[in-house]
Design a protein around this motif. Structure first.
Motif, mmCIF file in Angstrom:
data_model
loop_
_atom_site.group_PDB
_atom_site.id
_atom_site.type_symbol
_atom_site.label_atom_id
_atom_site.label_comp_id
_atom_site.label_asym_id
_atom_site.label_seq_id
_atom_site.Cartn_x
_atom_site.Cartn_y
_atom_site.Cartn_z
ATOM 1 N N ALA A 189 -4.144 -10.599 -58.901
ATOM 2 C CA ALA A 189 -3.724 -11.348 -60.087
ATOM 3 C C ALA A 189 -2.466 -12.162 -59.827
ATOM 4 N N SER A 192 -3.288 -14.078 -55.898
ATOM 5 C CA SER A 192 -4.648 -14.579 -55.649
ATOM 6 C C SER A 192 -5.194 -14.092 -54.307
ATOM 7 N N VAL A 369 -3.553 -12.260 -67.176
ATOM 8 C CA VAL A 369 -4.754 -12.814 -66.526
ATOM 9 C C VAL A 369 -6.043 -12.382 -67.224
#
Length: 753
Positions: A189, A192, A369
């Motif tokens: 998160a 990446s 996220v």
């Protein structure tokens, strides 16, 4: 004046913490819980479903009843419930059981987690969620609910079954995987990508603290409790056990883990002691109280508006959880060599998601996220699967019967052959090597972790303290003190893992043992020397660490003495004895009275052949040659029981006998609990049955029908032509008689004919 001050302070505390609101909310929830559980008991439904209904009725989403004043109050009680529930799970499942079932549990848990993460990820994309949302969704769907399954197994009286212990092992491994998964998801998160170093650090940290807690707990707690055994009544044992539970939970948080993990670890440590059954018994009311609040809090998350709006995704995800858990759980168990029936029972028990789904969802929300609508969807899926869990558990046996009856003979043969091969014992030489490598591995891991922990304590606490007290000589004093404490464990690392008798057996079997043993010895020496060099290098410099460290290490190895070896053997023996305390108490191996006579404590199983018999008719002395010194029955201890005393299931017999006599008696007394009756007290009642012409009792007397033993019931009266006849042995049963007896309703129904 003093009284006014106390009252003023009490008022301030009450206002600050809203004690009245806290108690009002608790009272409201418990009253609702009492009403719904009584209703569900009357409907013969699992109690956990009643708690969820009570939570919904108490939530703001149900407008026809008052709601709780502060949801934070409920969160507090729910968190306490999770802690107590996982402590209870730890008491049921010790570390030793986890190690014994470890291979099967790890493979099955890994298969479930990977399979469900893939399924959740695919379904998330199908429902239009983003890549990261689908990944988090897969994580949420991959963890079964420990607390829900514990409650369901308890309500359905299944905790004694073989598959239940395997399911508990899988749940424990899943909880450990969840810690790793949260690290991975956080890394993805934020960056990446997966930070391999951070993940490795988190796994190592978790393993390090688990081993340290386990070693210290096993070494200290059983000895401490046994030394105070005469003072440990129920009240004291409850205070001590709950204090240890909450203390370890707080310490776990301080180390960067969850409250629940610490509570589970402490329960697992105490499970290896001889006090485990008593602790479990005295903590049952606490577990029931706070566990009910947790399940009520789950029910409070039910929002009909959310369910109505997202009904299709909720149904799809619920079906994925149920079908996926059944498939991956059953397949995982089959792959590890479990029988088809045990595999199906295990797979059908895992059909839900729970507390870790909420934790992972909260993590995604905090990282920004996870889309807001996913959280209530997951809550609804959790509630739906929680409702269906007891029913799927009940469906396991009929499903297993159906599959066994309709499975092609070829597949049946392949599964049975694979199961037999997986459980077939290896050759004697292979078993010897396995035992030797296992002992070598656990000694290296155990002593390495202890030495690393001592090095960290030295660098973080001992060195700063001594340098602060003695600026000139502080580092030298700290080094000497640290090395004195580490020396026994450094020596233990250098001792050979193999015994002389084992080497002789390997030679006799023509096995090439020298090269593997030499390699193992070199590895141990290198690890011990590396830890010593690291400590000295951290205190002084790399040059000093290598020169002084290597020299000290060789001096330490050359100073090998038999007395030091004996001291380390005693320490190891104490650790092993504490680890196996319950087994040793059961077999009496360490409780020698006179040469070759031991006092063992064994629990009477449900299928023990002399259950209900008087001691004089049990054949314990005539058949097995043992004597019964005591009977522990609940909270009562019967010392030197008389010949008229009877034996009941659950009694703990204190038996005196030789090793051979005790080993022969153990399997007879402790008949497998897998066969324990699944009839609850609610099924036993006074029942009237009218006899038809086809009844098996027609034409028989009470004596010839062997009524008590065959029907496992107590005959109260025989109703004939409006009269109630006493159960006289001469009465002959005839058509139209109504038999009144106390027993299982289902069992007595077969008498009708």
């Amino acid at each position: 004046m003093l009284l006014n001050l106390i009252l003023a302070n009490a008022t301030q505390v009450t206002e600050a913490f809203n004690v009245e609101g806290l108690i009002r909310d608790l009272a409201f929830l418990l009253i609702l819980g009492a009403v719904t559980t009584l209703l569900f008991k009357w409907l013969k439904q699992p109690v956990v479903l009643g708690y969820i209904v009570a939570g919904f009725l108490a939530s703001p989403n149900f407008e026809y009843l008052p709601s709780v004043t502060t949801e934070d109050n409920i969160e507090f009680w729910a968190q306490l419930g999770i802690v107590v529930l996982l402590f209870s799970l730890g008491l049921e499942f010790s570390f030793k059981k986890l190690v014994n079932a470890g291979g099967s549990a790890v493979v099955t848990a890994l298969f479930i987690v990977c399979g469900m993460m893939g399924a959740g990820f695919a379904v998330g994309h199908m429902l239009g969620f983003s890549h990261i949302n689908s990944l988090f969704l897969g994580g949420m769907l991959s963890m079964s609910s420990t607390t829900i399954i514990i409650k369901a197994f308890t309500d359905l009286n299944l905790r004694h079954r073989k598959f239940a212990s395997l399911v508990f092992a899988v749940l424990i491994v899943e909880d450990l995987f969840a810690v790793l998964m949260m690290v991975v998801l956080s890394s993805i998160a934020i960056n990446s990508s997966v930070e391999g170093g951070e993940m490795l650090y988190s796994v190592s940290k978790l393993a390090f603290f688990l081993i340290i807690w386990f070693v210290v707990g096993v070494f200290a707690l059983p000895s401490l409790l046994n030394s105070q055994r005469r003072f440990l009544n129920s009240e004291t044992l409850l205070i001590i056990s709950m204090g240890l539970c909450l203390g370890m939970a707080v310490f776990s948080v301080a180390c960067g883990f969850s409250l629940a993990l610490g509570a589970f670890v402490m329960g697992s440590i105490l499970a290896g002691t001889s006090f485990a059954e008593r602790i479990e018994r005295v903590t049952i009311p606490v577990k029931d109280l706070f566990g009910s609040i947790f399940f009520i809090s789950v029910g409070m998350m039910v929002d009909p508006a959310i369910i109505a709006h997202y009904w299709l995704p909720i149904l799809i995800l619920s079906a994925v959880v149920i079908c996926g858990m059944i498939f991956f759980g059953t397949t995982g168990m089959l792959l590890t060599g479990q029988s088809l029936r045990v595999a199906i029972e295990s797979g059908f028990s895992l059909t839900q998601i729970g507390e870790f789904a909420f934790i992972i969802a909260s993590l995604g929300m905090s990282l920004g996220v996870l889309d807001a609508q996913i959280y209530p969807i997951v809550v609804a899926v959790s509630v739906v699967t929680t409702f269906t869990t007891p029913y799927f558990i009940r469906m396991a046996d009929p499903t297993a019967n159906f599959v066994e009856a309709h499975l092609p003979r070829r597949l049946h043969f392949l599964i049975n052959r694979y199961t037999e091969e997986a459980t077939t014992s290896a050759s004697a030489t292979r078993q010897l090597w396995h035992s030797l490598f296992k002992r070598y591995l656990w000694r290296v891991v155990l002593y390495s972790i202890v030495l690393i922990a001592m090095s960290l304590i030295s660098l973080d606490y001992i060195v700063p303290t001594f340098t602060g007290l003695f600026p000139n000589w502080g580092r030298l004093f700290a080094t000497v003190v640290s090395l004195l404490f580490m020396a026994p464990f450094l020596l233990a690392m250098t001792y050979p893992a193999s015994k002389k008798t084992e080497r002789e057996r390997l030679i006799a079997a023509n096995a090439r043992y020298d090269v593997p043993l030499i390699v193992m010895t070199i590895v141990r020496l290198l690890i011990a020397m590396t830890i010593l060099v690291y400590l000295l290098s951290s205190i002084y410099s790399m040059k000093v660490g290598w020169t002084i460290g290597v020299g000290l290490f060789f001096i330490l190895v050359l100073s090998f003495s038999k007395s030091a070896h004996k001291r380390m053997v005693r320490i190891e023996s104490r650790f092993i004895d504490n680890l196996n305390e319950r087994e040793l108490r059961r077999s009496g191996a360490k409780n020698r009275l006179v040469p070759n006579m031991h006092l063992a404590y064994m629990t009477v199983g449900y299928k023990c052949p002399f259950v209900g018999e008087q001691l004089k008719n049990s054949g314990l002395r005539s058949r097995f040659g043992v004597s019964v010194a005591s009977i522990q029955r609940g909270g009562d201890l019967i010392m030197v029981p008389g010949a008229e005393e009877r034996v009941f299931p659950g009694d703990v017999l204190g038996v005196i006998g030789t090793d051979d006599e005790i080993q022969k008696l153990l399997p007879v007394v402790e008949v497998a609990d897998d066969e324990a009756p699944e009839v609850s007290a609610d099924d036993i009642r006074l029942t009237g049955v009218r006899l038809k012409a086809s009844s098996p009792l027609i034409g028989k007397t009470i004596v010839s029908s062997n009524f008590r033993n065959v029907w496992e019931s107590l005959l109260v009266s025989v109703q004939r032509d409006g009269d109630y006849l006493q159960p006289d042995p001469s009465i002959v049963f005839s058509e139209g008689d109504t038999i009144w007896a106390v027993g299982s309703v289902k069992r007595l129904a077969d008498i009708e004919g």
